[in-house]
Design a protein around this motif. Structure first.
Motif, PDB file in Angstrom:
ATOM      1  N   GLU A 164       0.811  -1.220   0.000  1.00  0.00           N
ATOM      2  CA  GLU A 164       0.000   0.000   0.000  1.00  0.00           C
ATOM      3  C   GLU A 164       0.847   1.275   0.000  1.00  0.00           C
ATOM      4  OE1 GLU A 164      -2.460  -0.370   3.462  1.00  0.00           O
ATOM      5  OE2 GLU A 164      -3.343  -2.254   2.784  1.00  0.00           O
ATOM      6  N   LEU A 165       2.118   1.156   0.357  1.00  0.00           N
ATOM      7  CA  LEU A 165       2.980   2.333   0.500  1.00  0.00           C
ATOM      8  C   LEU A 165       3.534   2.863  -0.817  1.00  0.00           C
ATOM      9  CD1 LEU A 165       5.034   1.333   3.671  1.00  0.00           C
ATOM     10  CD2 LEU A 165       3.149   2.979   3.527  1.00  0.00           C
ATOM     11  N   GLY A 166       3.661   1.987  -1.802  1.00  0.00           N
ATOM     12  CA  GLY A 166       4.233   2.417  -3.073  1.00  0.00           C
ATOM     13  C   GLY A 166       4.928   1.281  -3.771  1.00  0.00           C
ATOM     14  N   GLU A 167       5.720   1.637  -4.775  1.00  0.00           N
ATOM     15  CA  GLU A 167       6.438   0.664  -5.598  1.00  0.00           C
ATOM     16  C   GLU A 167       7.728   0.242  -4.889  1.00  0.00           C
ATOM     17  OE1 GLU A 167       6.898  -1.784  -8.776  1.00  0.00           O
ATOM     18  OE2 GLU A 167       5.210  -0.428  -8.482  1.00  0.00           O
ATOM     19  N   PRO A 168       7.901  -1.063  -4.622  1.00  0.00           N
ATOM     20  CA  PRO A 168       9.151  -1.509  -4.000  1.00  0.00           C
ATOM     21  C   PRO A 168      10.354  -1.146  -4.866  1.00  0.00           C
ATOM     22  CG  PRO A 168       7.503  -3.245  -3.927  1.00  0.00           C
ATOM     23  CD  PRO A 168       6.964  -2.161  -4.825  1.00  0.00           C
ATOM     24  N   ALA A 169      11.396  -0.612  -4.235  1.00  0.00           N
ATOM     25  CA  ALA A 169      12.603  -0.207  -4.952  1.00  0.00           C
ATOM     26  C   ALA A 169      13.765  -1.157  -4.690  1.00  0.00           C
ATOM     27  CB  ALA A 169      12.997   1.215  -4.556  1.00  0.00           C
ATOM     28  N   ALA A 170      13.894  -1.623  -3.449  1.00  0.00           N
ATOM     29  CA  ALA A 170      14.995  -2.526  -3.089  1.00  0.00           C
ATOM     30  C   ALA A 170      14.765  -3.072  -1.697  1.00  0.00           C
ATOM     31  CB  ALA A 170      16.341  -1.800  -3.149  1.00  0.00           C
ATOM     32  N   VAL A 171      15.452  -4.166  -1.415  1.00  0.00           N
ATOM     33  CA  VAL A 171      15.522  -4.721  -0.070  1.00  0.00           C
ATOM     34  C   VAL A 171      16.939  -4.449   0.421  1.00  0.00           C
ATOM     35  CG1 VAL A 171      15.476  -6.824   1.311  1.00  0.00           C
ATOM     36  CG2 VAL A 171      13.771  -6.484  -0.492  1.00  0.00           C
ATOM     37  N   LEU A 172      17.051  -3.745   1.545  1.00  0.00           N
ATOM     38  CA  LEU A 172      18.346  -3.342   2.079  1.00  0.00           C
ATOM     39  C   LEU A 172      18.686  -4.180   3.311  1.00  0.00           C
ATOM     40  CD1 LEU A 172      17.787   0.522   1.903  1.00  0.00           C
ATOM     41  CD2 LEU A 172      18.757  -0.988   0.148  1.00  0.00           C
ATOM     42  N   GLN A 173      19.869  -4.740   3.323  1.00  0.00           N
ATOM     43  CA  GLN A 173      20.359  -5.518   4.460  1.00  0.00           C
ATOM     44  C   GLN A 173      21.493  -4.730   5.092  1.00  0.00           C
ATOM     45  OE1 GLN A 173      21.409  -9.589   3.545  1.00  0.00           O
ATOM     46  NE2 GLN A 173      22.734  -9.726   5.339  1.00  0.00           N
ATOM     47  N   LEU A 174      21.286  -4.260   6.330  1.00  0.00           N
ATOM     48  CA  LEU A 174      22.249  -3.366   6.977  1.00  0.00           C
ATOM     49  C   LEU A 174      23.263  -4.070   7.864  1.00  0.00           C
ATOM     50  CD1 LEU A 174      19.900  -0.386   7.942  1.00  0.00           C
ATOM     51  CD2 LEU A 174      21.107  -0.837   5.783  1.00  0.00           C
ATOM     52  N   LEU A 175      23.056  -5.355   8.118  1.00  0.00           N
ATOM     53  CA  LEU A 175      23.956  -6.115   8.990  1.00  0.00           C
ATOM     54  C   LEU A 175      24.295  -7.428   8.302  1.00  0.00           C
ATOM     55  CD1 LEU A 175      25.222  -6.421  11.913  1.00  0.00           C
ATOM     56  CD2 LEU A 175      23.107  -7.603  12.502  1.00  0.00           C
ATOM     57  N   ASP A 176      25.557  -7.820   8.340  1.00  0.00           N
ATOM     58  CA  ASP A 176      25.963  -9.032   7.627  1.00  0.00           C
ATOM     59  C   ASP A 176      25.126 -10.247   8.012  1.00  0.00           C
ATOM     60  OD1 ASP A 176      27.122  -9.122  10.184  1.00  0.00           O
ATOM     61  OD2 ASP A 176      29.127  -9.647   9.466  1.00  0.00           O
ATOM     62  N   ARG A 177      24.784 -10.409   9.266  1.00  0.00           N
ATOM     63  CA  ARG A 177      24.037 -11.597   9.698  1.00  0.00           C
ATOM     64  C   ARG A 177      22.521 -11.380   9.744  1.00  0.00           C
ATOM     65  NH1 ARG A 177      26.919  -9.624  13.907  1.00  0.00           N
ATOM     66  NH2 ARG A 177      25.739  -8.898  15.698  1.00  0.00           N
ATOM     67  N   HIS A 178      22.024 -10.286   9.213  1.00  0.00           N
ATOM     68  CA  HIS A 178      20.584 -10.034   9.154  1.00  0.00           C
ATOM     69  C   HIS A 178      20.009 -10.439   7.801  1.00  0.00           C
ATOM     70  CE1 HIS A 178      19.147  -7.025  12.459  1.00  0.00           C
ATOM     71  NE2 HIS A 178      19.611  -8.142  12.962  1.00  0.00           N
ATOM     72  N   ALA A 179      20.421 -11.577   7.290  1.00  0.00           N
ATOM     73  CA  ALA A 179      19.879 -12.011   6.005  1.00  0.00           C
ATOM     74  C   ALA A 179      18.367 -12.173   6.100  1.00  0.00           C
ATOM     75  CB  ALA A 179      20.533 -13.317   5.569  1.00  0.00           C
ATOM     76  N   ARG A 180      17.898 -12.609   7.280  1.00  0.00           N
ATOM     77  CA  ARG A 180      16.463 -12.774   7.512  1.00  0.00           C
ATOM     78  C   ARG A 180      15.797 -13.314   6.251  1.00  0.00           C
ATOM     79  NH1 ARG A 180      14.998  -7.443  11.213  1.00  0.00           N
ATOM     80  NH2 ARG A 180      16.189  -8.091  13.045  1.00  0.00           N
ATOM     81  N   ASP A 181      14.796 -12.613   5.730  1.00  0.00           N
ATOM     82  CA  ASP A 181      14.109 -13.056   4.514  1.00  0.00           C
ATOM     83  C   ASP A 181      14.407 -12.119   3.342  1.00  0.00           C
ATOM     84  OD1 ASP A 181      12.837 -15.229   5.842  1.00  0.00           O
ATOM     85  OD2 ASP A 181      11.360 -13.840   6.673  1.00  0.00           O
ATOM     86  N   CYS A 182      15.535 -11.415   3.413  1.00  0.00           N
ATOM     87  CA  CYS A 182      15.865 -10.403   2.400  1.00  0.00           C
ATOM     88  C   CYS A 182      15.855 -10.952   0.981  1.00  0.00           C
ATOM     89  CB  CYS A 182      17.227  -9.784   2.704  1.00  0.00           C
ATOM     90  SG  CYS A 182      17.300  -8.766   4.189  1.00  0.00           S
ATOM     91  N   ALA A 183      16.600 -12.021   0.731  1.00  0.00           N
ATOM     92  CA  ALA A 183      16.729 -12.535  -0.630  1.00  0.00           C
ATOM     93  C   ALA A 183      15.392 -13.017  -1.174  1.00  0.00           C
ATOM     94  CB  ALA A 183      17.765 -13.648  -0.678  1.00  0.00           C
ATOM     95  N   ALA A 184      14.628 -13.736  -0.360  1.00  0.00           N
ATOM     96  CA  ALA A 184      13.336 -14.268  -0.816  1.00  0.00           C
ATOM     97  C   ALA A 184      12.363 -13.140  -1.150  1.00  0.00           C
ATOM     98  CB  ALA A 184      12.741 -15.194   0.238  1.00  0.00           C
ATOM     99  N   ILE A 185      12.321 -12.120  -0.297  1.00  0.00           N
ATOM    100  CA  ILE A 185      11.409 -11.002  -0.541  1.00  0.00           C
ATOM    101  C   ILE A 185      11.836 -10.224  -1.778  1.00  0.00           C
ATOM    102  CG2 ILE A 185      10.607  -8.785   0.381  1.00  0.00           C
ATOM    103  CD1 ILE A 185      10.692 -10.122   3.184  1.00  0.00           C
ATOM    104  N   ALA A 186      13.136  -9.957  -1.906  1.00  0.00           N
ATOM    105  CA  ALA A 186      13.635  -9.234  -3.084  1.00  0.00           C
ATOM    106  C   ALA A 186      13.301  -9.998  -4.360  1.00  0.00           C
ATOM    107  CB  ALA A 186      15.139  -9.011  -2.968  1.00  0.00           C
ATOM    108  N   SER A 187      13.496 -11.302  -4.332  1.00  0.00           N
ATOM    109  CA  SER A 187      13.188 -12.118  -5.505  1.00  0.00           C
ATOM    110  C   SER A 187      11.703 -12.061  -5.853  1.00  0.00           C
ATOM    111  CB  SER A 187      13.625 -13.564  -5.254  1.00  0.00           C
ATOM    112  OG  SER A 187      13.281 -14.375  -6.341  1.00  0.00           O
ATOM    113  N   ARG A 188      10.867 -12.215  -4.841  1.00  0.00           N
ATOM    114  CA  ARG A 188       9.422 -12.194  -5.072  1.00  0.00           C
ATOM    115  C   ARG A 188       8.952 -10.848  -5.603  1.00  0.00           C
ATOM    116  NH1 ARG A 188       7.512 -13.609  -0.154  1.00  0.00           N
ATOM    117  NH2 ARG A 188       6.927 -11.516   0.450  1.00  0.00           N
TER     118      ARG A 188
END
Length: 182
Positions: free
Chosen positions: A36-60
């Protein structure tokens, strides 16, 4: 923020119809709000071990997954190098227009960081060497990777106090640490 011991928090930063997701966790209701906020531009990972779900969300979403950026051209953010150690690499974001500081791990607001001496505290692993680079910023908004955000005119003073008392809080941390794991 996810209701758990480590109080993981992710952020969606919206500006000019674009949205940047910071250290996201793939939580369905949150992801609906992002749309609802707008067009996704990027997924930013600010900490080396905060991979969390970054790659999966960026891919989707079909957007770049940008880990530990040196710079973010064509965005309203300035990258702030926080830590560059062998086993800990972290950057923060400064958003001057909004007076917002986004910090993944070096400071946070849950009890394991704040220890009851203030609403913001330094990560337990950084108490001896607090990230003093953050003292150069006077945020009205502090968005952290662990715990609820802090907002208001007092926020800059809360951050400064956390950095200043980091070493003095070590005895308090050592007393509370065994109980925090429960």
């Amino acid at each position: 923020m996810i209701d758990e011991r480590f109080a993981r928090a992710s952020h969606a930063l919206a500006d000019g119809g674009r949205v940047w997701l910071v250290d996201p966790v793939d939580e369905p209701s949150a992801m609906e709000k992002v749309a609802e906020l707008g067009e996704p531009a990027a997924v930013l990972q600010l900490l080396d071990r905060h991979a969390r779900d970054c790659a999966a969300i960026a891919s989707r979403l079909g957007v770049p997954h940008v880990a530990l950026p040196d710079a973010l051209p064509d965005t309203p953010f300035q990258v702030v190098p926080v830590i560059s150690w062998r086993h800990w690499k972290e950057v923060a974001l400064w958003w001057p227009e909004r007076e917002a500081l986004i910090v993944a791990e070096a400071v946070g607001t849950p009890p394991m960081f704040a220890l009851g001496t203030g609403p913001v505290g330094v990560h337990p692993g950084l108490r001896l060497t607090p990230p003093r680079v953050l003292a150069g910023y006077r945020p009205s908004h502090l968005l952290v990777g662990h715990g609820p955000p802090r907002e208001g005119s007092q926020t800059a003073d809360e951050l400064a106090a956390a950095l200043a008392r980091s070493r003095r809080d070590i005895p308090r941390m050592l007393v509370k640490l065994p109980r925090m794991g429960k």
